[in-house]
Design an enzyme around this catalytic site. Structure first.
Site, mmCIF file in Angstrom:
data_model
loop_
_atom_site.group_PDB
_atom_site.id
_atom_site.type_symbol
_atom_site.label_atom_id
_atom_site.label_comp_id
_atom_site.label_asym_id
_atom_site.label_seq_id
_atom_site.Cartn_x
_atom_site.Cartn_y
_atom_site.Cartn_z
ATOM 1 N N ASP A 99 48.751 31.148 46.218
ATOM 2 C CA ASP A 99 47.717 30.492 45.417
ATOM 3 C C ASP A 99 48.110 30.378 43.953
ATOM 4 O OD1 ASP A 99 47.437 33.254 44.971
ATOM 5 O OD2 ASP A 99 45.303 33.083 44.555
ATOM 6 N N ASP B 84 48.703 32.414 41.497
ATOM 7 C CA ASP B 84 48.180 33.261 40.419
ATOM 8 C C ASP B 84 49.099 34.460 40.193
ATOM 9 O OD1 ASP B 84 47.646 34.862 42.623
ATOM 10 O OD2 ASP B 84 45.565 35.256 42.084
ATOM 11 N N ASP C 45 53.308 32.932 44.298
ATOM 12 C CA ASP C 45 52.712 33.263 45.588
ATOM 13 C C ASP C 45 51.885 32.080 46.075
ATOM 14 O OD1 ASP C 45 50.518 33.447 43.904
ATOM 15 O OD2 ASP C 45 49.697 35.223 44.860
ATOM 16 N N SER D 207 45.922 34.576 48.894
ATOM 17 C CA SER D 207 46.969 34.946 47.943
ATOM 18 C C SER D 207 48.337 35.030 48.617
ATOM 19 C CB SER D 207 46.579 36.257 47.264
ATOM 20 O OG SER D 207 47.438 36.549 46.189
#
Length: 305
Positions: free
Chosen positions: A257, A259, A255, A115
């Site tokens: 990833d 999400d 960010d 993340s």
């Protein structure tokens, strides 16, 4: 046929549970190794195939970290040794893995990402067939297998096959567009995107461009050394500066990833998740599309929300 099973002592496992709130996460080379990823893949395949009515594939996606290819290869080896087919999406946002798992006949999905963490970290997040975070009892069964305590002894009847399927990400893009109002247009708007050198670099610009926006993109090349480094949703400074420099209407920062997103307005002021939920909820409510006039959030939301 017999799969290669490593002994728990060779994995340097901690006494604490492997699975946290977002899967297994940590510095690569410590707990998070190719050996562990192999075991996670094998036992995830074994547990999910036993729980499934029909044995479909498992979907793997990843962010741009330098260790993601290594972990993806090890996971795929473990999953295929459990007799499960693997669809490898390559670079893909976490929500893309969840969506494609839920809308296909996959029995589960795996996202390789830490993340918003720094480049030296990584993680393994598992999804169930419905695209939501894997149920705790299934996580516990996978961990029991990794620790040598599983009651599963059935061996698969065949090896699984690995397929590289980046073209499936187009289905995720179409699903995003289908969720928007059909007449929505961003024509005439100048928007800055900070893509954090991560999983959003291909997807986000494609969506905004198709909606007609004029784009200025920052950190828009996938770079395992630079992912989240002084950029993205945890470091808004460069986005705020770019909005001011280009006199843009607004900006969005993702960010690693993709999400998570934060926004800034045309004056560079932060628009966080509380504001975004409020604005989006009000919009849906006015259209009569907000079920029961309710918004679901987490305990992290500000009390004033």
């Amino acid at each position: 046929m017999t799969a290669i099973i490593l002994t728990p002592s060779s994995l340097n496992l901690p006494n604490s549970p492997l699975f946290g709130t977002d899967g297994i996460r940590g510095r690569v080379g410590d707990i998070l190794t190719a050996n562990l990823a192999l075991q996670v893949g094998y036992w995830a395949g074994m547990v999910l195939r036993q729980a499934a009515d029909d044995v479909g594939p498992m979907i793997i996606g990843q962010d741009s970290r330098n260790s993601s290819d290594m972990l993806a290869s090890a996971l795929a080896a473990g999953i295929t040794s459990a007799g499960i087919e693997v669809w490898n999406l390559g670079l893909c946002p976490t929500p893309g893995v969840a969506h494609l798992t839920a809308t296909s006949d996959a029995i589960g999905g795996v996202m390789i990402s830490a993340s918003h963490n720094p480049p030296e970290d990584n993680g393994i997040k598992l999804f169930g067939a419905d695209g939501t975070k894997l149920a705790k009892d299934l996580q516990a069964a996978i961990e029991a297998g990794i620790r040598g305590k599983s009651g599963l002894r059935e061996e698969p009847e065949r090896w699984g096959h690995l397929y590289f399927t980046p073209e499936l990400i187009t289905q995720y893009l179409e699903a995003i567009k289908d969720s928007l109002a059909p007449d929505l247009s961003l024509a005439g708007m100048k928007i800055v995107l900070d893509l954090a050198s991560g999983a959003a670099v291909q997807v986000a610009p494609a969506i905004f461009t198709q909606l007609g926006a004029e784009l200025i993109c920052l950190h828009d090349e996938a770079d395992g050394d630079r992912i989240n480094v002084n950029c993205g949703s945890t470091h808004l400074g460069s986005l705020q500066a770019a909005v001011a420099l280009y006199q843009a209407d607004l900006g969005f920062a993702f960010d690693g990833d993709a999400d998570r997103v934060l926004a800034v307005d045309n004056r560079g002021r932060k628009v966080d998740g509380d504001y975004i939920l409020y604005f989006w909820g009000q919009h849906l409510r006015q259209l009569g599309l907000l079920p029961n006039d309710e918004i679901v959030t987490t305990v992290m939301a500000h009390l004033s929300f």
